[in-house]
Scaffold this motif. Structure first.
Motif, PDB file in Angstrom:
ATOM      1  N   GLU A 103     -26.837 121.018  -3.969  1.00  0.00           N
ATOM      2  CA  GLU A 103     -27.721 120.996  -2.708  1.00  0.00           C
ATOM      3  C   GLU A 103     -26.942 121.266  -1.584  1.00  0.00           C
ATOM      4  O   GLU A 103     -27.122 120.777  -0.303  1.00  0.00           O
ATOM      5  N   SER A 104     -25.568 121.704  -1.682  1.00  0.00           N
ATOM      6  CA  SER A 104     -24.860 121.805  -0.429  1.00  0.00           C
ATOM      7  C   SER A 104     -25.293 122.549   0.673  1.00  0.00           C
ATOM      8  O   SER A 104     -24.726 122.491   1.852  1.00  0.00           O
ATOM      9  N   HIS A 105     -26.164 123.325   0.519  1.00  0.00           N
ATOM     10  CA  HIS A 105     -26.587 124.260   1.496  1.00  0.00           C
ATOM     11  C   HIS A 105     -27.298 123.325   2.631  1.00  0.00           C
ATOM     12  O   HIS A 105     -27.783 123.718   3.720  1.00  0.00           O
ATOM     13  N   TRP A 106     -27.802 122.251   2.143  1.00  0.00           N
ATOM     14  CA  TRP A 106     -28.690 121.446   3.136  1.00  0.00           C
ATOM     15  C   TRP A 106     -28.490 119.985   3.179  1.00  0.00           C
ATOM     16  O   TRP A 106     -28.693 119.271   3.817  1.00  0.00           O
ATOM     17  N   LEU A 107     -27.483 119.478   2.264  1.00  0.00           N
ATOM     18  CA  LEU A 107     -26.945 118.203   2.043  1.00  0.00           C
ATOM     19  C   LEU A 107     -25.411 117.996   2.293  1.00  0.00           C
ATOM     20  O   LEU A 107     -24.697 118.560   1.511  1.00  0.00           O
ATOM     21  N   ASP A 108     -25.000 116.921   2.725  1.00  0.00           N
ATOM     22  CA  ASP A 108     -23.676 116.360   2.824  1.00  0.00           C
ATOM     23  C   ASP A 108     -23.808 115.169   1.980  1.00  0.00           C
ATOM     24  O   ASP A 108     -24.567 114.352   2.072  1.00  0.00           O
ATOM     25  N   VAL A 109     -22.872 114.881   1.329  1.00  0.00           N
ATOM     26  CA  VAL A 109     -22.811 113.587   0.380  1.00  0.00           C
ATOM     27  C   VAL A 109     -21.336 112.922   1.033  1.00  0.00           C
ATOM     28  O   VAL A 109     -20.440 113.490   1.120  1.00  0.00           O
ATOM     29  N   VAL A 110     -21.485 111.556   1.384  1.00  0.00           N
ATOM     30  CA  VAL A 110     -20.461 110.799   1.912  1.00  0.00           C
ATOM     31  C   VAL A 110     -20.455 109.425   0.826  1.00  0.00           C
ATOM     32  O   VAL A 110     -21.646 108.963   0.705  1.00  0.00           O
ATOM     33  N   LEU A 111     -19.396 109.191   0.402  1.00  0.00           N
ATOM     34  CA  LEU A 111     -18.757 108.003  -0.562  1.00  0.00           C
ATOM     35  C   LEU A 111     -18.628 106.896   0.404  1.00  0.00           C
ATOM     36  O   LEU A 111     -17.781 107.104   1.469  1.00  0.00           O
ATOM     37  N   ALA A 112     -19.226 105.753   0.021  1.00  0.00           N
ATOM     38  CA  ALA A 112     -18.765 104.671   0.924  1.00  0.00           C
ATOM     39  C   ALA A 112     -18.559 103.204   0.265  1.00  0.00           C
ATOM     40  O   ALA A 112     -19.259 103.160  -0.864  1.00  0.00           O
ATOM     41  N   SER A 113     -17.835 102.525   0.832  1.00  0.00           N
ATOM     42  CA  SER A 113     -17.613 100.921   0.150  1.00  0.00           C
ATOM     43  C   SER A 113     -16.817 100.138   1.216  1.00  0.00           C
ATOM     44  O   SER A 113     -16.844 100.454   2.249  1.00  0.00           O
ATOM     45  N   ASP A 114     -16.619  98.971   0.624  1.00  0.00           N
ATOM     46  CA  ASP A 114     -15.659  98.147   1.399  1.00  0.00           C
ATOM     47  C   ASP A 114     -14.426  97.515   0.542  1.00  0.00           C
ATOM     48  O   ASP A 114     -14.397  97.917  -0.512  1.00  0.00           O
ATOM     49  N   GLY A 115     -13.703  96.820   1.179  1.00  0.00           N
ATOM     50  CA  GLY A 115     -12.700  96.203   0.236  1.00  0.00           C
ATOM     51  C   GLY A 115     -11.239  96.654   0.732  1.00  0.00           C
ATOM     52  O   GLY A 115     -11.151  97.183   1.699  1.00  0.00           O
ATOM     53  N   GLN A 116     -10.429  96.614  -0.440  1.00  0.00           N
ATOM     54  CA  GLN A 116      -8.871  97.103  -0.011  1.00  0.00           C
ATOM     55  C   GLN A 116      -8.729  98.443  -0.286  1.00  0.00           C
ATOM     56  O   GLN A 116      -9.117  98.967  -1.099  1.00  0.00           O
ATOM     57  N   LYS A 117      -8.055  98.834   0.769  1.00  0.00           N
ATOM     58  CA  LYS A 117      -7.966 100.549   1.080  1.00  0.00           C
ATOM     59  C   LYS A 117      -6.973 100.959  -0.204  1.00  0.00           C
ATOM     60  O   LYS A 117      -7.252 102.060  -0.605  1.00  0.00           O
ATOM     61  N   ALA A 118      -5.836  99.993  -0.468  1.00  0.00           N
ATOM     62  CA  ALA A 118      -5.052 100.591  -1.648  1.00  0.00           C
ATOM     63  C   ALA A 118      -5.961 100.802  -2.867  1.00  0.00           C
ATOM     64  O   ALA A 118      -5.741 101.719  -3.718  1.00  0.00           O
ATOM     65  N   GLN A 119      -7.020  99.796  -3.101  1.00  0.00           N
ATOM     66  CA  GLN A 119      -7.629 100.162  -4.507  1.00  0.00           C
ATOM     67  C   GLN A 119      -8.597 101.163  -4.345  1.00  0.00           C
ATOM     68  O   GLN A 119      -8.699 101.926  -5.478  1.00  0.00           O
ATOM     69  N   HIS A 120      -8.978 101.427  -3.233  1.00  0.00           N
ATOM     70  CA  HIS A 120      -9.866 102.882  -3.116  1.00  0.00           C
ATOM     71  C   HIS A 120      -9.111 103.974  -3.191  1.00  0.00           C
ATOM     72  O   HIS A 120      -9.452 104.856  -3.722  1.00  0.00           O
ATOM     73  N   LYS A 128     -10.738 111.399  -9.103  1.00  0.00           N
ATOM     74  CA  LYS A 128     -10.775 112.876  -8.618  1.00  0.00           C
ATOM     75  C   LYS A 128     -11.858 113.100  -7.592  1.00  0.00           C
ATOM     76  O   LYS A 128     -12.620 114.035  -7.704  1.00  0.00           O
ATOM     77  N   LEU A 129     -11.936 112.043  -6.489  1.00  0.00           N
ATOM     78  CA  LEU A 129     -12.805 112.220  -5.498  1.00  0.00           C
ATOM     79  C   LEU A 129     -12.126 112.784  -4.203  1.00  0.00           C
ATOM     80  O   LEU A 129     -12.686 112.535  -2.983  1.00  0.00           O
ATOM     81  N   GLY A 130     -11.126 113.425  -4.289  1.00  0.00           N
ATOM     82  CA  GLY A 130     -10.379 113.714  -3.216  1.00  0.00           C
ATOM     83  C   GLY A 130     -11.174 114.851  -2.336  1.00  0.00           C
ATOM     84  O   GLY A 130     -10.903 114.771  -1.072  1.00  0.00           O
ATOM     85  N   ASP A 131     -12.274 115.576  -2.860  1.00  0.00           N
ATOM     86  CA  ASP A 131     -13.110 116.670  -2.160  1.00  0.00           C
ATOM     87  C   ASP A 131     -14.015 115.881  -1.158  1.00  0.00           C
ATOM     88  O   ASP A 131     -14.935 116.409  -0.541  1.00  0.00           O
ATOM     89  N   TYR A 132     -14.378 114.519  -1.295  1.00  0.00           N
ATOM     90  CA  TYR A 132     -15.448 113.887  -0.746  1.00  0.00           C
ATOM     91  C   TYR A 132     -15.021 113.134   0.483  1.00  0.00           C
ATOM     92  O   TYR A 132     -13.958 112.461   0.425  1.00  0.00           O
ATOM     93  N   PRO A 133     -15.813 113.073   1.463  1.00  0.00           N
ATOM     94  CA  PRO A 133     -15.653 112.272   2.692  1.00  0.00           C
ATOM     95  C   PRO A 133     -15.590 110.623   2.101  1.00  0.00           C
ATOM     96  O   PRO A 133     -16.652 110.583   1.303  1.00  0.00           O
ATOM     97  N   TYR A 134     -14.740 109.838   2.110  1.00  0.00           N
ATOM     98  CA  TYR A 134     -14.854 108.618   1.711  1.00  0.00           C
ATOM     99  C   TYR A 134     -14.335 107.491   2.620  1.00  0.00           C
ATOM    100  O   TYR A 134     -13.135 107.563   3.181  1.00  0.00           O
ATOM    101  N   VAL A 135     -15.387 106.679   2.911  1.00  0.00           N
ATOM    102  CA  VAL A 135     -15.307 105.677   3.988  1.00  0.00           C
ATOM    103  C   VAL A 135     -15.301 104.443   3.597  1.00  0.00           C
ATOM    104  O   VAL A 135     -15.856 103.889   2.520  1.00  0.00           O
ATOM    105  N   VAL A 136     -14.270 103.417   4.089  1.00  0.00           N
ATOM    106  CA  VAL A 136     -14.186 102.065   3.735  1.00  0.00           C
ATOM    107  C   VAL A 136     -14.585 101.282   4.984  1.00  0.00           C
ATOM    108  O   VAL A 136     -13.795 101.292   5.785  1.00  0.00           O
ATOM    109  N   SER A 137     -15.795 100.701   4.872  1.00  0.00           N
ATOM    110  CA  SER A 137     -16.295  99.970   6.219  1.00  0.00           C
ATOM    111  C   SER A 137     -17.511  98.848   5.964  1.00  0.00           C
ATOM    112  O   SER A 137     -18.155  99.367   5.428  1.00  0.00           O
TER     113      SER A 137
END
Length: 199
Positions: A103-120, A128-137
């Motif tokens: 669905e990349s032609h119409w959809l962006d996927v963002v991974l989100a979480s909270d907690g310790q930055k080092a653990q994430h 192997k999630l290096g290709d995803y936008p990954y926010v910790v907030s």
């Protein structure tokens, strides 16, 4: 001649019996279909409601760059809340990957979480999630009132929330997109609006 009449009578009775049997079978199929109707994502009543604008955020991604959550011309956004310690979240990662590619032609996927930055950061590397936008907030989770994981929010290009809910399976995940396509708040609300089947 009597034998022919007898045979015709038997055949006629068989046709009637088969017709009654087919009608009964059709009724049972209808009952079964109603009982196995899709559940959809488990929608909670807290946080921004479907149809409201998503809260706006500009957050740094652990994989680089900045993630802007809000209206995005030509693109809807799926925010998937997960945790490195959540086994169901890990089970759904292949589903997320499949959806993102298809669905990349119409959809962006963002991974989100909270907690310790080092653990994430370790989780990003091992899963192997290096290709995803990954926010910790923590603020992002609070804005959507995320109480349990995995949880997903889908909003359209205008930043309007179109579907959300607790996700435990591929079926529940797909229900977000079905609700999006059908322009309904959730699959449950759609089913609830349908007239009851008489048994």
């Amino acid at each position: 001649m009597t034998l022919v009449y007898f045979a015709l009578t038997i055949l006629f009775a068989l046709v009637i019996a088969l017709t009654v049997g087919l009608l009964a079978l059709g009724r049972q199929v209808g009952v079964l279909f109603e009982r196995v109707s899709p559940m959809g994502a488990l929608v909670n009543d807290s946080g921004p409601e479907v149809g409201q604008q998503t809260p706006l955020f500009s957050l740094p991604s652990l994989t680089g760059g900045t993630v802007n959550l809000g209206p995005k011309p030509g693109k809807a956004t799926l925010v998937f809340f997960l945790s490195p310690t959540c086994p169901v979240c890990k089970k759904l990662l292949p589903v997320i990957d499949s959806v993102r590619k298809a669905e990349s032609h119409w959809l962006d996927v963002v991974l989100a979480s909270d907690g310790q930055k080092a653990q994430h950061e370790r989780f990003i590397e091992t899963a192997k999630l290096g290709d995803y936008p990954y926010v910790v907030s923590t603020e992002l989770g609070l804005a959507y009132r995320v109480a349990r994981l995995p949880y997903a929010v889908l909003f359209d290009q205008h930043g309007t929330i179109r579907a959300k809910g607790l996700i435990n399976s591929r079926e529940q995940f797909d229900s977000l997109f079905n609700a999006y396509d059908m322009k309904v708040a959730s699959i449950q609300s759609y089913i609830d609006q349908q007239p009851a089947v008489q048994h």
